[in-house]
Design an enzyme around this catalytic site. Structure first.
Site, PDB file in Angstrom:
ATOM      1  N   GLN A  65      46.438  67.739   0.715  1.00 45.32           N
ATOM      2  CA  GLN A  65      47.458  66.856   1.289  1.00 45.32           C
ATOM      3  C   GLN A  65      48.849  67.348   0.920  1.00 45.32           C
ATOM      4  O   GLN A  65      49.841  66.802   1.379  1.00 45.32           O
ATOM      5  CB  GLN A  65      47.290  65.425   0.746  1.00 45.32           C
ATOM      6  N   PHE A 119      42.274  60.917   1.560  1.00 46.10           N
ATOM      7  CA  PHE A 119      42.312  59.559   0.995  1.00 46.10           C
ATOM      8  C   PHE A 119      43.036  59.504  -0.348  1.00 46.10           C
ATOM      9  O   PHE A 119      42.791  58.599  -1.153  1.00 46.10           O
ATOM     10  CB  PHE A 119      40.894  58.997   0.862  1.00 46.10           C
ATOM     11  N   GLU A 178      45.839  64.779  -2.990  1.00 41.86           N
ATOM     12  CA  GLU A 178      47.297  64.771  -3.108  1.00 41.86           C
ATOM     13  C   GLU A 178      47.712  65.696  -4.252  1.00 41.86           C
ATOM     14  O   GLU A 178      48.461  66.644  -4.056  1.00 41.86           O
ATOM     15  CB  GLU A 178      47.823  63.346  -3.347  1.00 41.86           C
ATOM     16  N   ARG A 215      53.117  51.295  -8.681  1.00 39.38           N
ATOM     17  CA  ARG A 215      52.832  50.679  -7.380  1.00 39.38           C
ATOM     18  C   ARG A 215      51.957  49.440  -7.550  1.00 39.38           C
ATOM     19  O   ARG A 215      52.051  48.489  -6.783  1.00 39.38           O
ATOM     20  CB  ARG A 215      52.223  51.673  -6.391  1.00 39.38           C
ATOM     21  N   ARG A 248      43.951  55.838  -1.556  1.00 38.38           N
ATOM     22  CA  ARG A 248      44.432  54.893  -0.543  1.00 38.38           C
ATOM     23  C   ARG A 248      44.852  53.541  -1.137  1.00 38.38           C
ATOM     24  O   ARG A 248      44.009  52.768  -1.606  1.00 38.38           O
ATOM     25  CB  ARG A 248      43.344  54.695   0.499  1.00 38.38           C
ATOM     26  N   PHE A 288      47.019  53.404  -3.688  1.00 40.69           N
ATOM     27  CA  PHE A 288      47.798  53.967  -4.793  1.00 40.69           C
ATOM     28  C   PHE A 288      48.166  52.902  -5.829  1.00 40.69           C
ATOM     29  O   PHE A 288      49.310  52.792  -6.225  1.00 40.69           O
ATOM     30  CB  PHE A 288      49.062  54.609  -4.181  1.00 40.69           C
ATOM     31  N   ALA A 312      51.480  58.055   0.677  1.00 34.61           N
ATOM     32  CA  ALA A 312      52.280  56.835   0.723  1.00 34.61           C
ATOM     33  C   ALA A 312      52.396  56.297   2.160  1.00 34.61           C
ATOM     34  O   ALA A 312      53.361  55.608   2.489  1.00 34.61           O
ATOM     35  CB  ALA A 312      53.670  57.069   0.108  1.00 34.61           C
ATOM     36  N   GLU A 342      47.637  52.983   4.586  1.00 31.22           N
ATOM     37  CA  GLU A 342      47.080  52.292   3.419  1.00 31.22           C
ATOM     38  C   GLU A 342      47.073  50.759   3.509  1.00 31.22           C
ATOM     39  O   GLU A 342      46.179  50.125   2.964  1.00 31.22           O
ATOM     40  CB  GLU A 342      47.856  52.691   2.159  1.00 31.22           C
TER      41      GLU A 342
HETATM   42  N1  MTE Z   1      42.599  58.415   7.435  1.00 35.10           N
HETATM   43  C1  MTE Z   1      41.667  59.382   7.503  1.00 35.10           C
HETATM   44  N2  MTE Z   1      40.891  59.462   8.595  1.00 35.10           N
HETATM   45  N3  MTE Z   1      41.478  60.266   6.484  1.00 35.10           N
HETATM   46  C2  MTE Z   1      42.227  60.202   5.323  1.00 35.10           C
HETATM   47  O1  MTE Z   1      42.053  61.022   4.417  1.00 35.10           O
HETATM   48  N4  MTE Z   1      44.039  59.022   4.117  1.00 35.10           N
HETATM   49  C3  MTE Z   1      44.752  57.757   3.958  1.00 35.10           C
HETATM   50  C4  MTE Z   1      45.337  57.287   5.298  1.00 35.10           C
HETATM   51  N5  MTE Z   1      44.339  57.349   6.323  1.00 35.10           N
HETATM   52  C5  MTE Z   1      43.232  59.180   5.234  1.00 35.10           C
HETATM   53  C6  MTE Z   1      43.395  58.309   6.352  1.00 35.10           C
HETATM   54  C7  MTE Z   1      45.841  57.816   2.987  1.00 35.10           C
HETATM   55  S1  MTE Z   1      45.467  57.649   1.359  1.00 35.10           S
HETATM   56  C8  MTE Z   1      47.149  57.954   3.364  1.00 35.10           C
HETATM   57  S2  MTE Z   1      48.406  57.908   2.230  1.00 35.10           S
HETATM   58  C9  MTE Z   1      47.527  58.143   4.770  1.00 35.10           C
HETATM   59  O2  MTE Z   1      46.404  58.175   5.632  1.00 35.10           O
HETATM   60  C10 MTE Z   1      48.294  59.455   4.898  1.00 35.10           C
HETATM   61  O3  MTE Z   1      48.632  59.759   6.192  1.00 35.10           O
HETATM   62  P1  MTE Z   1      49.918  59.152   6.947  1.00 35.10           P
HETATM   63  O4  MTE Z   1      51.009  59.088   5.946  1.00 35.10           O
HETATM   64  O5  MTE Z   1      50.162  60.121   8.021  1.00 35.10           O
HETATM   65  O6  MTE Z   1      49.494  57.804   7.425  1.00 35.10           O
HETATM   66  N1  HPA Z   2      52.489  56.749  -2.987  1.00 40.57           N
HETATM   67  C1  HPA Z   2      51.604  57.726  -2.775  1.00 40.57           C
HETATM   68  N2  HPA Z   2      51.662  58.901  -3.328  1.00 40.57           N
HETATM   69  C2  HPA Z   2      52.673  59.129  -4.176  1.00 40.57           C
HETATM   70  C3  HPA Z   2      53.638  58.156  -4.440  1.00 40.57           C
HETATM   71  C4  HPA Z   2      53.536  56.892  -3.813  1.00 40.57           C
HETATM   72  O1  HPA Z   2      54.360  55.989  -4.005  1.00 40.57           O
HETATM   73  N3  HPA Z   2      54.502  58.673  -5.315  1.00 40.57           N
HETATM   74  C5  HPA Z   2      54.067  59.932  -5.578  1.00 40.57           C
HETATM   75  N4  HPA Z   2      52.972  60.208  -4.876  1.00 40.57           N
HETATM   76 MO1  MOS Z   3      47.502  58.200  -0.005  1.00 34.73          MO
HETATM   77  S1  MOS Z   3      46.669  57.443  -1.716  1.00 34.73           S
HETATM   78  O1  MOS Z   3      49.165  57.889  -0.603  1.00 34.73           O
HETATM   79  O2  MOS Z   3      47.262  59.860  -0.285  1.00 34.73           O
END
Ligand code: MTE
Ligand code: HPA
Ligand code: MOS
Length: 737
Positions: free
Chosen positions: A196, A227, A231, A309, A341, A343, A510, A689
């Site tokens: 990520q 997920f 990260e 968080r 997800r 956090f 995030a 999330e």
């Molecule tokens: N959806 C899918 N299909 N696969 C993933 O790994 N990760 C989640 C969410 N949805 C995830 C997902 C998490 S933890 C985050 S922070 C966000 O997607 C990240 O993507 P975005 O910021 O583009 O929404």
């Molecule tokens: N959310 C998710 N990932 C992160 C954050 C947060 O606030 N800060 C650093 N990594």
């Molecule tokens: Mo999502 S836990 O902020 O990768």
């Protein structure tokens, strides 16, 4: 127009037909080696001796490497303290110690048996209680304080004290941690990984090998799920492949099996929470004192930010006039826990939703009325414990609207009737809410850059730091560009994420991937559009592009975006931490079998405010996926360890994520109309999330259902609410009454 349309995910067809390329689908190239990991057999100890003579004689072995073979053996996103390979102290069971380079990965199990590692054990700390007793902390946060807790607790007509624990969670992405490193000219490296955070991979590989950032290119085509688990924790596996590639001057591939991945990598943080709440006869909150402890595991990783968080989301949807939140992340000899997800928000939010259910039971009221009375107000009662106002507050509407559309009142009566007629089954219903703060709490991460290239044939390539992990960010970015140019998304390709094109990027995390990168892409595309408009508006897209090229007008553009207006002050725990809030409510109805303890979700209704969605179809998928993932966390996904701290639930046979059979037979998802979120790209709202938090309604509904048999008694339910725990509670509480 393509913003707002249900354009299919850009990998939908290739995923469904098996044509999408993941890391381990990359064809093996000439001379490529496979990198295997040897891990610790104790949770805490000092390595005395490693005997690898015999292994080195194995015909398939090209080399064995230790921590000392790195230029720098330590890493860490926040604090640089975690060894890439433990040397000489191991701090958790199954921590990586050695890397074996082999020609064929099939030889690994034989080679592993030829290696003898002698470790002298050191006493371990495994639980939050043990860590607190020994004062072993990774981080203690500055508390959040509002009002006067002591005084107001004293004058509260009712007070409840409680302690509860919620467990960790395995990410269970389908693609395990995986990287391939290719050595290039002049010591340069090209890394492909399932991460990520391609920039962190680039930086870590450079540090670990003593290279400059400009000598490492880090590329991510896609992830088979992240997920949060990729990260920070994808980077060390890339460093493993990179070390072997640079030592042997051969391409090197490091891909974990499911079992290895589950044992080695960190998970969602388990939390233990102590609280005391004061409230009045109507159930209105007066004062709350909370102490949060998380289990950070052996190393810092992202634990301080996750803890923070959790503090930010402890209030949930409710105004708490007097509050004190203290929090610390414990250091234990467990795998180093990490982003997942939400956090920390789900763990924090669980506190207040649990309290809401307890107050309702204690006052013999329905929990909806208690929640609705405490809900953040529009004009008053709308300041959070950290001093940010709840602007554009849709929560009261979301509560009331879902109450109506889910037929809450009528169903509550039916459930009461059902429960009166003794059938060995008992039902419960509960509505919970989310108010998820959107922004990285680390301010510097709220930036993104984008590159948009229009080619002479009118097709477009878009590059940003966002990584596609299934959440559909590529599709949303393509829609934003297509919309700006007034063309079809078919003309737009979102390219693999590469540190060569986008520098110093933030992780896709995030929930802000589409927010930050979308805003940068919009700006870059808009700059090109403005140049094209100067050529006249009567031409077709392809003609105007051709004309621009012959007129020597640039068809490429770069833009940088930063979220304005964020000013949270960590020292005093006050300020504008978030750009806006994504809000939603969910009602869940469950049924519990009193003889087995098994719970079943009968119906779920979800209502969310996603602003003006860029792609409602993709957002719907995100809502359902997140809810199901949370449902697993609070019910069946229990991490089980033996005494020595071997993870026993390390495969799909022993770790139970929700299956098709657990799908709620009725699952309604709706969105409200809200065009007022002008602080975000196209007035949309982040979705990744926030709906995870709504899964808490499964847990509170279970709590409610158990409570039916013990009127007026607060149910000391922990999470996950496994069948075993539920049955135990029925037995224990029946004895007490
Ligand atoms: N959806 C899918 N299909 N696969 C993933 O790994 N990760 C989640 C969410 N949805 C995830 C997902 C998490 S933890 C985050 S922070 C966000 O997607 C990240 O993507 P975005 O910021 O583009 O929404
Ligand atoms: N959310 C998710 N990932 C992160 C954050 C947060 O606030 N800060 C650093 N990594
Ligand atoms: Mo999502 S836990 O902020 O990768």
């Amino acid at each position: 127009m393509s913003v707002g349309e249900n354009i299919p995910h850009d990998s939908a067809v290739s995923h469904a037909t098996g044509k999408s390329v993941f890391i381990d689908d990359r064809p093996e190239v000439h001379g490529e080696v496979f990198v295997g990991i040897v891990t610790s057999s104790v949770a805490h100890g000092k390595i005395k001796k490693i005997d690898m003579k015999e292994a080195l004689h194995h015909p398939d072995v090209l080399g064995i490497f230790r921590g000392r073979d790195f230029h720098k053996n330590t890493w860490g996103t926040i604090v640089e303290e975690q060894p890439l390979l433990a040397d000489p102290i191991v701090s958790y069971m199954d921590e990586p110690i050695l890397l074996i380079a082999v020609n064929d990965r099939k030889s690994l199990s034989t080679v592993r048996k030829l290696i003898k590692i002698d470790i002298e054990e050191i006493p371990s700390i495994f639980t939050i209680d043990e860590a607190v007793a020994a004062q072993k902390f990774i981080h203690a946060a500055n508390p959040f304080v509002q009002g006067n807790v002591e005084e107001n607790l004293k004058r509260s007509p009712h007070r409840l004290k409680g302690v509860f624990e919620c467990g960790g969670q395995e990410h269970f992405y389908l693609e395990n941690q995986a990287s391939v490193a290719y050595p290039l000219e002049n010591g340069q490296l090209e890394i492909h990984s399932s991460s990520q955070h391609p920039t962190e991979t680039q930086h870590l590989v450079a540090h670990a090998l003593g290279l400059r950032y400009c000598d490492v290119v880090s590329i991510v085509k896609r992830l088979g799920g992240g997920f949060g688990g990729k990260e920070s924790q994808a980077a060390p596996f890339a460093a493993y492949a990179a070390l072997v590639a640079s030592k042997l001057r051969r391409p090197a591939r490091c891909v974990l099996s499911k079992d290895e991945d589950m044992k080695i990598t960190g998970k969602r943080h388990p939390f233990k929470i102590h609280y005391e709440i004061g409230f009045d006869d109507a159930g209105l909150l007066i004062a709350l004192r909370v102490q949060l402890y998380s289990d950070g595991g052996a190393y810092t990783d992202l634990s301080p930010s996750i803890l923070e968080r959790a503090m930010f989301h402890l209030d949930g949807a409710y105004y708490i006039p007097n509050i004190e939140i203290k929090a610390a992340a414990c250091r234990t000899n467990n795998h180093s826990n990490t982003a997942f997800r939400g956090f920390g928000a789900p763990q924090g939010n669980m506190v207040i939703e649990s309290i809401m259910e307890d107050i309702a039971v204690y006052l013999k009221k329905d929990s909806f009325s208690v929640r609705r009375a405490n809900c953040y107000g529009i004009k008053e009662r709308n300041v959070t414990p950290y001093g940010q106002w709840v602007e554009n507050n849709q929560l009261p509407f979301l509560f009331d609207e879902l109450y109506k559309i889910s037929a809450y009142e009528k169903r509550s009566q039916e459930i009461k009737d059902f429960n009166l007629e003794y059938s060995g089954k008992v039902r419960g219903i509960s509505m919970t809410a989310t108010k998820f703060g959107i922004a990285f709490t680390a301010r510097f991460l709220n930036q993104a850059n984008a590159l948009v290239n229009v080619h002479a044939d009118g097709t477009v390539q878009v590059s940003t730091g966002a990584t596609e992990m299934g959440q559909g960010v590529n599709t949303k970015l393509a829609q934003i560009v297509a919309d700006t140019f007034g063309i079809s998304t078919e003309l737009v390709r979102v390219m693999p994420t590469s540190t060569e094109k986008n520098h110093n990027t933030s992780p896709t995390a995030a929930s802000s991937g589409a927010d930050l990168n979308g805003a940068a892409v919009l700006e870059a595309a808009t700059k090109i559009k403005q140049r094209l408009l100067s050529l006249g508006t009567t031409l077709s897209w392809t003609d105007v592009v051709k004309k621009a090229y012959f007129e020597r007008i640039s068809l490429g553009e770069y833009a940088h975006f930063k979220t304005p207006g964020l000013d949270f002050d960590k020292e005093i725990g006050k300020g504008r931490a978030f750009n806006y809030f994504t809000m939603g409510t969910a009602v869940t109805e469950v049924e519990i079998d009193e003889y087995t303890g098994q719970s079943k979700v009968l119906r779920v209704d979800i209502l969310m405010d996603l602003g003006r969605s860029i792609n409602p179809g993709i957002d719907r998928g995100q809502v359902i996926g997140a809810f199901a993932q949370a449902m697993g966390w609070v019910t069946t996904e229990k991490l089980v360890y033996d005494k020595a701290r071997h993870l026993l639930s390390h495969s799909p046979t022993t770790y139970k994520i929700p299956s098709l059979q657990d799908t709620p037979p009725i699952l309604n998802v709706s969105f409200i109309e809200n065009h007022t979120n002008t602080v975000n790209v196209h007035a949309s709202k982040a979705v990744g999330e926030p709906p995870f938090v709504l899964g808490l309604s499964v847990w509170t509904a279970i709590k409610r259902a158990i409570g039916v048999r013990f009127a007026g008694k607060v149910i000391p339910l922990q999470s996950p609410a496994t069948g075993e725990q539920i049955l135990g509670l029925f037995k224990k509480m029946s004895k007490e009454t």
